[in-house]
Scaffold this motif. Structure first.
Motif, mmCIF file in Angstrom:
data_model
loop_
_atom_site.group_PDB
_atom_site.id
_atom_site.type_symbol
_atom_site.label_atom_id
_atom_site.label_comp_id
_atom_site.label_asym_id
_atom_site.label_seq_id
_atom_site.Cartn_x
_atom_site.Cartn_y
_atom_site.Cartn_z
ATOM 1 N N ILE A 27 0.857 -1.182 0.000
ATOM 2 C CA ILE A 27 0.000 0.000 0.000
ATOM 3 C C ILE A 27 0.895 1.235 0.000
ATOM 4 N N MET A 28 0.749 2.048 -1.046
ATOM 5 C CA MET A 28 1.466 3.316 -1.092
ATOM 6 C C MET A 28 0.746 4.255 -0.133
ATOM 7 N N ILE A 29 1.449 4.721 0.865
ATOM 8 C CA ILE A 29 0.828 5.586 1.856
ATOM 9 C C ILE A 29 0.933 7.048 1.432
ATOM 10 N N ARG A 30 2.136 7.470 1.104
ATOM 11 C CA ARG A 30 2.354 8.875 0.716
ATOM 12 C C ARG A 30 3.550 8.984 -0.225
ATOM 13 N N THR A 31 3.600 10.118 -0.914
ATOM 14 C CA THR A 31 4.766 10.474 -1.728
ATOM 15 C C THR A 31 5.043 11.955 -1.490
ATOM 16 N N MET A 32 6.283 12.339 -1.677
ATOM 17 C CA MET A 32 6.655 13.740 -1.494
ATOM 18 C C MET A 32 7.826 14.076 -2.409
ATOM 19 N N LYS A 33 7.763 15.240 -3.017
ATOM 20 C CA LYS A 33 8.850 15.754 -3.853
ATOM 21 C C LYS A 33 9.712 16.646 -2.961
ATOM 22 N N ILE A 34 11.027 16.454 -3.015
ATOM 23 C CA ILE A 34 11.955 17.234 -2.195
ATOM 24 C C ILE A 34 12.741 18.193 -3.092
ATOM 25 N N MET A 35 12.619 19.478 -2.772
ATOM 26 C CA MET A 35 13.331 20.523 -3.519
ATOM 27 C C MET A 35 14.239 21.368 -2.621
ATOM 28 N N LYS A 36 13.894 21.422 -1.320
ATOM 29 C CA LYS A 36 14.639 22.301 -0.412
ATOM 30 C C LYS A 36 14.708 21.652 0.975
ATOM 31 N N ILE A 37 15.544 22.215 1.829
ATOM 32 C CA ILE A 37 15.756 21.677 3.174
ATOM 33 C C ILE A 37 14.446 21.585 3.955
ATOM 34 N N ALA A 38 13.570 22.574 3.813
ATOM 35 C CA ALA A 38 12.291 22.548 4.536
ATOM 36 C C ALA A 38 11.472 21.315 4.170
ATOM 37 N N ASP A 39 11.626 20.830 2.944
ATOM 38 C CA ASP A 39 10.912 19.621 2.525
ATOM 39 C C ASP A 39 11.414 18.391 3.281
ATOM 40 N N ILE A 40 12.708 18.381 3.599
ATOM 41 C CA ILE A 40 13.268 17.260 4.370
ATOM 42 C C ILE A 40 12.634 17.223 5.750
ATOM 43 N N LEU A 41 12.442 18.378 6.356
ATOM 44 C CA LEU A 41 11.788 18.432 7.668
ATOM 45 C C LEU A 41 10.370 17.879 7.579
ATOM 46 N N LYS A 42 9.655 18.204 6.503
ATOM 47 C CA LYS A 42 8.307 17.668 6.303
ATOM 48 C C LYS A 42 8.346 16.156 6.118
ATOM 49 N N ALA A 43 9.354 15.661 5.400
ATOM 50 C CA ALA A 43 9.497 14.214 5.202
ATOM 51 C C ALA A 43 9.757 13.516 6.530
ATOM 52 N N MET A 44 10.564 14.131 7.383
ATOM 53 C CA MET A 44 10.831 13.563 8.708
ATOM 54 C C MET A 44 9.544 13.499 9.520
#
Length: 137
Positions: free
Chosen positions: A5-22
């Protein structure tokens, strides 16, 4: 066999996106019932993997990269997908005391299974953590 089951996906472009991924990793791990300690360590593994991918993509000008979260029964998978060549992960119990290079070693001790796979022009860095049943803890 449990479906993936794919739960989520996220595109990372900047450092703030890494925090969201965490944050996403921690949230999903909690939803799956992982212990608070495991949630924290999975958050750390996500940070290390995303930071490595971010630094590579920045240097090579290959943004964005993507993070995928999947569930397969009691397995929680975090996959980093980026453009580029494959690299290897050498398991080692020797402590790296250098300035760099501890992230992959740290990740391999946090998750139950880690591997790298080349798919066309993309490289997938896959981390899998198994949810243990109460009788095993």
């Amino acid at each position: 066999m449990e479906p993936v089951i794919m739960i989520r996906t996220m595109k990372i472009m900047k450092i703030a996106d890494i925090l969201k991924a965490m944050d996403t990793t921690e949230e999903l791990a909690k939803e799956m019932g992982f212990l608070p300690r495991d949630c924290l360590f999975l958050r750390l593994a996500t940070e290390e993997a995303c930071t490595n991918a971010y630094e590579y993509c920045k240097k090579e000008r290959r943004f964005p990269f993507n993070v995928f979260w999947k569930r397969e029964g009691y397995k929680f998978k975090i996959i980093i997908k980026q453009k580029g060549g494959c690299f290897s992960i050498e398991p080692s119990d020797v402590v790296n005391t250098g300035m760099r290079g501890r992230g992959l070693q740290l990740i391999s001790h946090i998750v139950d299974h880690v591997y790298v796979k080349q798919v066309g022009n993309d490289v997938l860095f896959c981390m899998c953590k198994c949810k243990k049943y109460l009788s095993e803890e």
